[in-house]
Scaffold this active site. Structure first.
Site, short mmCIF file in Angstrom:
data_model
loop_
_atom_site.label_atom_id
_atom_site.label_comp_id
_atom_site.label_asym_id
_atom_site.label_seq_id
_atom_site.Cartn_x
_atom_site.Cartn_y
_atom_site.Cartn_z
N CYS A 140 0.84 -1.19 0.00
CA CYS A 140 0.00 0.00 0.00
C CYS A 140 0.87 1.24 0.00
CB CYS A 140 -0.87 0.01 1.25
SG CYS A 140 0.11 0.07 2.73
N ASP B 160 -3.89 -30.12 -5.51
CA ASP B 160 -2.86 -30.74 -4.70
C ASP B 160 -3.40 -30.65 -3.27
OD1 ASP B 160 -0.30 -31.47 -3.64
OD2 ASP B 160 0.00 -29.36 -3.21
N ASP C 130 4.35 -30.24 -7.91
CA ASP C 130 3.19 -29.87 -8.71
C ASP C 130 3.59 -29.10 -9.97
OD1 ASP C 130 1.29 -30.84 -6.85
OD2 ASP C 130 1.70 -29.08 -5.61
N ASP D 150 0.93 -26.08 -5.13
CA ASP D 150 1.93 -25.14 -4.63
C ASP D 150 3.32 -25.73 -4.52
OD1 ASP D 150 1.43 -26.86 -2.52
OD2 ASP D 150 1.95 -25.34 -1.03
N CYS E 78 3.46 1.52 2.83
CA CYS E 78 4.75 0.85 2.64
C CYS E 78 5.66 1.74 1.79
CB CYS E 78 4.56 -0.48 1.90
SG CYS E 78 3.33 -1.56 2.60
#
Lengths: 737, 55
Positions: A44, A450, A632, A628, A47
């Site tokens: 944002c 997964d 995979d 992930d 930051c």
């Protein structure tokens, strides 16, 4: 990649020191230097402000600018007064990971800026020519004299000619390129239509007659450029996101050599080197443990949830995470020889499913481009041969056909929908990495998950809490407080009041022990506490207190909070749901039963996953893979479309079409719903564009299209498709985080 | 007719000013970070003051 001298280890992470003083610092030659870096964790404006003000406060820094859209920062400083590494450490101390990169690789897209400039010129010309044209049209009804009309036409020509020459360049280049290859694309009829319309209008203006289409030509270019620009920006955003991930992937490792520890880029690792792996680090290469004991978390590599205890002599693989103790590892394979390289080989083999997909816009263009020319040619032949009209008049009609058929609405129809859909997903933290991902996701009928890290969270939970006495739980938690082992941490999260215990001894890979009131209390694996051998039902810990019978703590991975609701929503939407996991079948079975998914497979190797997907595709299914882990990654490539959570291992995020943030599964449901809705809008828009042609072409063919009618048709159809696309923006469902 | 002699140059001139302003904004990088620009308006200071931020 160069090797930089190691600094003393610091809290900000040694892995970000890759070649910071090397090629990435741009020496400006005037005693100043600059550095560009990708910033991870930038969310944002707050930051942005924190990074900018922190860097600007460093003496010697001339300017610090953070780009929130591209999640990049660039710092400019006086060389010698401050050092790049110190600046990056300041950023790291704020909690952001900044990775330097060579800015030339990801410079602002010049084509996009060219389109924007052309768009501005076309917009200016369209507005002013239209102003004059509207005057002429209303003058036809009122009493505009001949001289004023001619003046207005000449003014229009004056504005339109340079604008058309400038703004039509993107189309002309592309059309010439296509013709040079002997192909026909959408830009050929556009170029031909605009050029002929301009030439004819100029001719009519000089002759003082009324068939002047400057407004149509410029407006056409304007609307087409809007579509082209939107298309480009969707692709540009996807591309910059993909590059962002690639840059952030570059990491370093600490190598123990004769001259002490050095920091080396992962690319430069070679077999035989000895690495120091701190707890929490990810293994950068395959190797053998030579010193230290620890527990290895392989969930991102194999999908297996139970941590694996390792001791000297054990082989460990790149991508696994060291959880509890410091290790020294001798590299046995790096680069081509690793598990990672094997995955990459499988990924290349799996490629092709997605490359074969042809975008809707391209399919339409294939049909459209020839038929436009045929219609115009037919009009010319009809009027010369059948109606015996003079060729000039027949040419006028043929050009009118070409102008009204120009794919103005069609050029906007698809990009407008894609921009709106991508924006809606982006606001919910769902990032499209491939421009055509939405189209591919829309036709999916099978969703393959997964398990580990996708359906479940990374945290383990105590499964048999009701079978354990609270006193045992608190005692075990008191011991577990002293360890970083994942199971111990899970235990501490469960126990309300751990018993405070002094002087706990930990034997990495075995367990913990302490002496309480003269009795030895042990918490650890089955062999460590001396429990009888038996079948293990997943990850477990044993507590032995003196001579009492050992107590077993069974752990399991927990489903994500909204997993059941998301699966139910997907099932209700008619998707066929499956689980393909590398974890042990009995664990997969339990999770599948909880979710009500009947089709599942456990213990599947990476190659097995791609084979299972290939079998589904061979059976005519369109599959989206959601995963992930490293195991995979090939499957993500093999599927028709793929998604990864942002917690996924880098290579999987790189392989996936869509990356979604957060620990929830709701983004999967939302993405598939938006993809289907977007496809509906695209099809509607294409239908609208064709409907418009169905009305306009016969009129043009009959010679009834005046410049006024052409302009009305064109604007109305463009606005209709844009409005239809905007319906997709809707109000996104509220998603709690 | 005399009105047109004023109005047409005025209309074109205003349009050209708008076009020039847009091209200048594009060239000076104001379209590089649209998300960031939307946030920057909320800062107290565009240019952080060293005396305060260093503290």
């Amino acid at each position: 990649m160069s090797v930089v001298a190691a600094a003393p280890p610091s809290a900000v992470g040694a892995r970000d020191r890759r070649a910071i003083d090397g090629p990435f610092v741009d020496d400006r030659g005037d005693g100043t230097a600059a550095l560009d870096a990708m910033v991870e964790g930038l969310h944002c404006g707050g930051c942005v402000r924190r990074i900018e003000s922190t860097l600007a406060a460093v003496p010697g820094v001339i300017s610090a600018r953070v780009n929130l859209s591209a999640r990049r920062m660039s710092v400019h400083w006086r060389a010698g007064e401050v050092d790049a590494r110190a600046l990056l450490e300041r950023v790291a101390a704020l909690g952001f990971r900044a990775v330097p990169f060579a800015p030339s690789a990801t410079a602002a897209d010049p084509e996009s800026r060219r389109l924007l400039r052309a768009l501005a010129v076309a917009g200016f010309a369209a507005a002013n020519v239209m102003l004059l044209s509207v005057s002429v049209w209303s003058g036809l009804a009122a009493d505009m004299d001949e001289a004023t009309r001619r003046l207005f036409h000449w003014l229009s020509a004056l504005i339109a000619l340079p604008a058309i020459v400038y703004a039509s360049q993107p189309f002309v280049r592309s059309a010439v390129g296509a013709l040079a290859r002997g192909a026909l694309n959408m830009d050929v009829p556009i170029t031909l239509g605009v050029t002929l319309a301009t030439a004819m209008s100029l001719f009519e203006t000089m002759a003082g007659r009324g068939h002047v289409y400057f407004d149509a030509a410029v407006t056409l270019l304007f609307f087409l450029l809007v579509g082209r620009y939107l298309d480009r920006s969707v692709r540009g955003r996807a591309r910059s996101l993909a590059e962002h991930l690639v840059v952030l992937r570059g990491t370093t490792a600490t190598v123990l050599g004769a001259g002490g520890p050095t920091t080396v880029a992962v690319d430069a690792l070679a077999p035989g080197m000895v690495l120091a792996i701190a707890p929490g680090d990810r293994l950068p290469a395959d190797g053998v443990v030579i010193a230290g004991r620890s527990d290895i978390d392989a969930s991102l590599v194999t999908g297996e949830t139970a941590p694996i205890a390792v001791a000297p002599g054990a082989a460990i693989f790149a991508g696994t995470i060291n959880r509890s103790g410091a290790l020294r590892v001798r590299i046995t394979a790096a680069g081509a020889g690793t598990l990672l390289a094997e995955m990459k080989r499988l990924m290349v083999a799996a490629e092709g499913a997605r490359a074969r997909y042809v975008r809707i816009a391209d399919r339409v263009a294939r049909l459209y481009a020839p038929s436009v020319h045929i219609a115009a040619a037919a009009a010319f032949l009809f009027w010369t041969a059948v109606m015996a009209a003079p060729w000039q008049e027949a040419l006028l009609i043929a050009i009118a056909v070409l102008i009204v058929t120009c794919p103005c609405a069609l050029g906007l129809a698809v990009p407008a929908v894609q921009v709106v859909a991508a924006g809606r997903l982006f606001r919910q933290g769902i990032l499209l990495k491939e421009a055509d991902a939405l189209e591919r996701l829309a036709v999916v009928d099978t969703v393959v998950f997964d398990k580990t890290g996708t359906l479940t969270t990374d945290d383990l939970v105590l499964a048999n809490r009701s079978a354990i006495r609270p006193a045992d739980l608190d005692l075990a938690a008191g011991l577990a407080l002293h360890s970083r082992h994942p199971l111990c941490r899970a235990l501490v999260r469960t126990a309300p009041q751990p018993v405070p215990i002094e002087s706990v001894r930990e034997e990495p890979g075995c367990g913990l022990s302490a002496t309480i009131d003269g009795a030895i209390v042990k918490l650890g694996n089955r062999a460590y506490v001396g429990a009888e051998a038996g079948p293990a039902a997943g990850p477990e810990l044993w507590l032995a207190c003196g001579n009492a019978a050992p107590v077993r703590f069974i752990f399991t991975d927990a489903l994500k909070d909204d997993a059941a609701a998301s699966i139910a929503a997907l099932a209700a939407a008619g998707y066929d749901l499956r689980i393909l996991s590398g974890d042990r079948p009995e664990i997969v079975a339990a999770r599948a039963a909880e979710l009500g998914i009947r089709a599942w497979q456990g213990g599947v190797a990476p190659a097995g996953k791609t084979q299972a997907l290939a079998a589904l595709r061979a059976a005519g299914r369109r599959v989206v893979m959601i995963g992930d882990g490293l195991n995979d990654a090939p499957a993500l490539r093999a599927a028709d479309a793929s998604m990864s959570p942002s917690s996924a291992i880098d290579i999987s995020q790189t392989a996936a079409d869509v990356v979604f943030q957060g620990v929830r599964l709701a983004p999967v449901v939302e993405t598939l719903a938006v993809a289907r809705a977007a496809r509906r809008r695209i099809v509607e828009n294409v239908a609208l564009a064709f409907l418009y042609n169905a009305v306009a072409v016969p009129l043009a063919f009959a010679g009834q299209v005046t410049p006024l009618i052409a302009a009305l048709f064109m604007s109305a159809s463009s606005i209709a498709v844009t409005a239809n696309a905007l319906r997709l923006a809707g109000r996104p469902r509220r998603t709690a985080r | 007719m005399t009105a047109l002699a004023f109005l047409i140059p005025a209309a074109l001139g205003l349009g050209l000013i708008g076009l020039a302003a847009f091209l200048w904004a594009l060239r000076s990088g104001q379209f590089e970070d649209l998300d960031g620009a939307a946030e920057r308006i909320l800062y107290d200071d565009e240019r952080p003051r060293r005396d305060r931020d260093a503290a």
